[in-house]
Motif scaffolding. Structure first.
Motif, PDB file in Angstrom:
ATOM      1  N   GLN A  55     -89.552  54.125   2.817  1.00  0.00           N
ATOM      2  CA  GLN A  55     -88.856  53.297   1.999  1.00  0.00           C
ATOM      3  C   GLN A  55     -88.591  52.140   2.858  1.00  0.00           C
ATOM      4  OE1 GLN A  55     -84.970  55.307   0.651  1.00  0.00           O
ATOM      5  NE2 GLN A  55     -83.817  53.777   1.984  1.00  0.00           N
ATOM      6  N   GLY A  56     -88.876  50.878   1.940  1.00  0.00           N
ATOM      7  CA  GLY A  56     -88.686  49.427   2.639  1.00  0.00           C
ATOM      8  C   GLY A  56     -87.872  48.539   1.861  1.00  0.00           C
ATOM      9  N   TYR A  57     -87.330  47.709   2.604  1.00  0.00           N
ATOM     10  CA  TYR A  57     -86.564  46.515   2.226  1.00  0.00           C
ATOM     11  C   TYR A  57     -87.240  45.050   2.414  1.00  0.00           C
ATOM     12  CZ  TYR A  57     -83.242  50.279   3.244  1.00  0.00           C
ATOM     13  OH  TYR A  57     -82.805  51.467   3.303  1.00  0.00           O
ATOM     14  N   CYS A  58     -87.448  44.287   1.429  1.00  0.00           N
ATOM     15  CA  CYS A  58     -87.945  43.209   1.543  1.00  0.00           C
ATOM     16  C   CYS A  58     -89.467  43.052   2.068  1.00  0.00           C
ATOM     17  CB  CYS A  58     -87.057  42.275   2.244  1.00  0.00           C
ATOM     18  SG  CYS A  58     -85.397  41.886   1.588  1.00  0.00           S
ATOM     19  N   PHE A  59     -89.539  42.604   3.400  1.00  0.00           N
ATOM     20  CA  PHE A  59     -90.627  42.552   4.214  1.00  0.00           C
ATOM     21  C   PHE A  59     -91.114  44.256   4.152  1.00  0.00           C
ATOM     22  CE2 PHE A  59     -92.028  43.628   8.467  1.00  0.00           C
ATOM     23  CZ  PHE A  59     -93.560  43.353   8.371  1.00  0.00           C
ATOM     24  N   GLY A  60     -90.291  44.948   4.448  1.00  0.00           N
ATOM     25  CA  GLY A  60     -90.424  46.412   4.500  1.00  0.00           C
ATOM     26  C   GLY A  60     -90.964  47.052   3.201  1.00  0.00           C
ATOM     27  N   GLY A  61     -90.241  46.488   2.176  1.00  0.00           N
ATOM     28  CA  GLY A  61     -90.809  47.054   1.049  1.00  0.00           C
ATOM     29  C   GLY A  61     -92.457  46.830   0.498  1.00  0.00           C
ATOM     30  N   ALA A  62     -92.738  45.498   1.084  1.00  0.00           N
ATOM     31  CA  ALA A  62     -94.217  45.318   0.676  1.00  0.00           C
ATOM     32  C   ALA A  62     -95.021  46.050   1.734  1.00  0.00           C
ATOM     33  CB  ALA A  62     -94.410  43.783   1.327  1.00  0.00           C
ATOM     34  N   VAL A  63     -94.582  46.435   2.841  1.00  0.00           N
ATOM     35  CA  VAL A  63     -95.210  47.180   3.890  1.00  0.00           C
ATOM     36  C   VAL A  63     -95.598  48.426   3.301  1.00  0.00           C
ATOM     37  CG1 VAL A  63     -95.243  48.343   6.043  1.00  0.00           C
ATOM     38  CG2 VAL A  63     -94.809  45.704   6.105  1.00  0.00           C
ATOM     39  N   ALA A  64     -94.621  49.057   2.815  1.00  0.00           N
ATOM     40  CA  ALA A  64     -94.575  50.653   2.271  1.00  0.00           C
ATOM     41  C   ALA A  64     -95.339  50.512   1.183  1.00  0.00           C
ATOM     42  CB  ALA A  64     -93.117  51.024   1.892  1.00  0.00           C
ATOM     43  N   LEU A  65     -95.309  49.526   0.178  1.00  0.00           N
ATOM     44  CA  LEU A  65     -96.110  49.556  -0.857  1.00  0.00           C
ATOM     45  C   LEU A  65     -97.820  49.595  -0.345  1.00  0.00           C
ATOM     46  CD1 LEU A  65     -94.092  47.485  -3.355  1.00  0.00           C
ATOM     47  CD2 LEU A  65     -94.727  49.582  -3.447  1.00  0.00           C
ATOM     48  N   THR A  66     -98.089  48.448   0.711  1.00  0.00           N
ATOM     49  CA  THR A  66     -99.262  48.323   1.119  1.00  0.00           C
ATOM     50  C   THR A  66    -100.080  49.711   1.629  1.00  0.00           C
ATOM     51  OG1 THR A  66     -99.094  46.092   1.478  1.00  0.00           O
ATOM     52  CG2 THR A  66    -100.719  47.121   2.780  1.00  0.00           C
ATOM     53  N   MET A  67     -99.062  50.587   2.172  1.00  0.00           N
ATOM     54  CA  MET A  67     -99.577  51.961   2.827  1.00  0.00           C
ATOM     55  C   MET A  67     -99.733  52.716   1.720  1.00  0.00           C
ATOM     56  SD  MET A  67     -99.623  51.071   5.932  1.00  0.00           S
ATOM     57  CE  MET A  67     -99.373  49.476   6.098  1.00  0.00           C
ATOM     58  N   ALA A  68     -99.073  52.653   0.598  1.00  0.00           N
ATOM     59  CA  ALA A  68     -99.321  53.553  -0.689  1.00  0.00           C
ATOM     60  C   ALA A  68    -100.825  53.123  -1.031  1.00  0.00           C
ATOM     61  CB  ALA A  68     -98.433  53.542  -1.679  1.00  0.00           C
ATOM     62  N   ARG A  69    -101.053  51.711  -1.208  1.00  0.00           N
ATOM     63  CA  ARG A  69    -102.192  50.945  -1.794  1.00  0.00           C
ATOM     64  C   ARG A  69    -103.337  51.793  -0.837  1.00  0.00           C
ATOM     65  NH1 ARG A  69     -98.732  46.424  -2.781  1.00  0.00           N
ATOM     66  NH2 ARG A  69     -98.776  45.847  -4.929  1.00  0.00           N
ATOM     67  N   LEU A  70    -103.030  51.690   0.290  1.00  0.00           N
ATOM     68  CA  LEU A  70    -104.434  52.071   1.400  1.00  0.00           C
ATOM     69  C   LEU A  70    -104.403  53.689   1.311  1.00  0.00           C
ATOM     70  CD1 LEU A  70    -103.434  49.938   4.312  1.00  0.00           C
ATOM     71  CD2 LEU A  70    -105.587  49.546   2.793  1.00  0.00           C
ATOM     72  N   GLY A  71    -103.597  54.354   0.675  1.00  0.00           N
ATOM     73  CA  GLY A  71    -104.055  55.891   0.376  1.00  0.00           C
ATOM     74  C   GLY A  71    -103.423  56.677   1.486  1.00  0.00           C
ATOM     75  N   LEU A  72    -102.595  56.145   2.334  1.00  0.00           N
ATOM     76  CA  LEU A  72    -102.095  56.954   3.272  1.00  0.00           C
ATOM     77  C   LEU A  72    -101.078  58.064   2.603  1.00  0.00           C
ATOM     78  CD1 LEU A  72    -102.433  54.541   5.245  1.00  0.00           C
ATOM     79  CD2 LEU A  72    -100.116  55.380   6.351  1.00  0.00           C
ATOM     80  N   PRO A  73    -101.021  59.345   3.526  1.00  0.00           N
ATOM     81  CA  PRO A  73    -100.535  60.536   2.570  1.00  0.00           C
ATOM     82  C   PRO A  73     -99.219  60.508   2.543  1.00  0.00           C
ATOM     83  CG  PRO A  73    -101.195  61.074   4.982  1.00  0.00           C
ATOM     84  CD  PRO A  73    -101.862  59.797   4.492  1.00  0.00           C
TER      85      PRO A  73
END
Length: 242
Positions: free
Chosen positions: A116-134
């Motif tokens: 769960q991320g906020y602003c910058f953190g939201g972008a980071v969390a979405l990037t991790m999903a895009r990278l296929g992290l479990p």
């Protein structure tokens, strides 16, 4: 409520996250990783971790900048964020370290983790999903939705929820539309919830004062913040069958 700071290292650098869980709950439980705004890991993120711990999860607010590193003005915050994003491999390594740490915690059912991320953190969390992290799920609160990561069907393992402001100058409607197209094309299970009139930073009670102080379009929106929080908790309960 058990809370503690946990220091860990990534590429020889010190990072300090904040752990919270209800110690009266027996057995293992799902975990939520929280990724802070561009200001760095601060009291807001810690309090959000405690809220999630009170819901029965183990919550770990990770550190993307380094032990004791943070900002109290937009200029320094932007510098810290950009330095992190421009350091090759840094976002993934720093997130992965926290993911490994929480998966190995005694209270956590390994593999049952969301971010769960906020602003910058939201972008980071979405990037991790895009990278296929479990990750079982990813929730973004007023996070940037653009990315240089190209995804195809099957890449994203997580279910995704995005909460965005309808009057967010930093996340305009075109960016939201592009995100929807990206996710649909990749066959991702996702939801986008947009709050009419809500501005950037709407979940953080400090946003309005910061916006006025620095002349940037930030504002807290209590109704949107409460609805987004309740929606996220319902989402976690569903994906974890908790």
């Amino acid at each position: 409520m058990h809370t503690e700071e946990i220091q860990y290292t990534v590429d020889g650098e010190s990072f300090t996250g904040y752990l919270a869980y209800d110690e009266t709950i027996e057995g293992k439980r799902p975990a939520i990783l929280l990724v802070h705004e561009w200001w760095g890991l601060n009291d807001f993120t810690r309090e959000e971790a405690e809220r999630l711990a009170a819901e029965g999860f183990t919550a770990f607010a990770l550190d993307m900048y380094g032990t004791g590193v943070g900002a109290d003005n937009p200029g320094d915050a932007a510098d810290l964020m950009n330095k992190t994003l421009e350091t090759e491999g840094a976002p993934l390594k720093r997130f992965q370290a926290a993911l490994d740490l929480i998966n190995n915690h005694e209270t956590v059912e390994a593999g049952e983790v969301a971010a769960q991320g906020y602003c910058f953190g939201g972008a980071v969390a979405l990037t991790m999903a895009r990278l296929g992290l479990p990750l079982k799920g990813v929730v973004s609160f007023h996070g940037a939705l653009e990315t240089e990561v190209k995804i195809k069907p099957g890449d994203v393992k997580a279910q995704i929820q995005v909460y965005t402001g309808g009057d967010d100058d930093m996340i305009p409607a075109e960016q939201v539309a592009n995100f929807v197209q990206e996710m649909q094309s990749a066959g991702v299970r996702f939801d986008v919830i947009s709050y009419p009139g809500a501005k950037h930073g709407f979940t953080n009670p400090a946003a309005t004062a910061r916006g006025e102080k620095f002349g940037i379009p930030l504002a807290y929106n209590e109704d949107a913040a409460n609805d987004a929080y309740e929606g996220a908790v319902a989402f976690y309960n569903k994906i974890f069958d908790f």
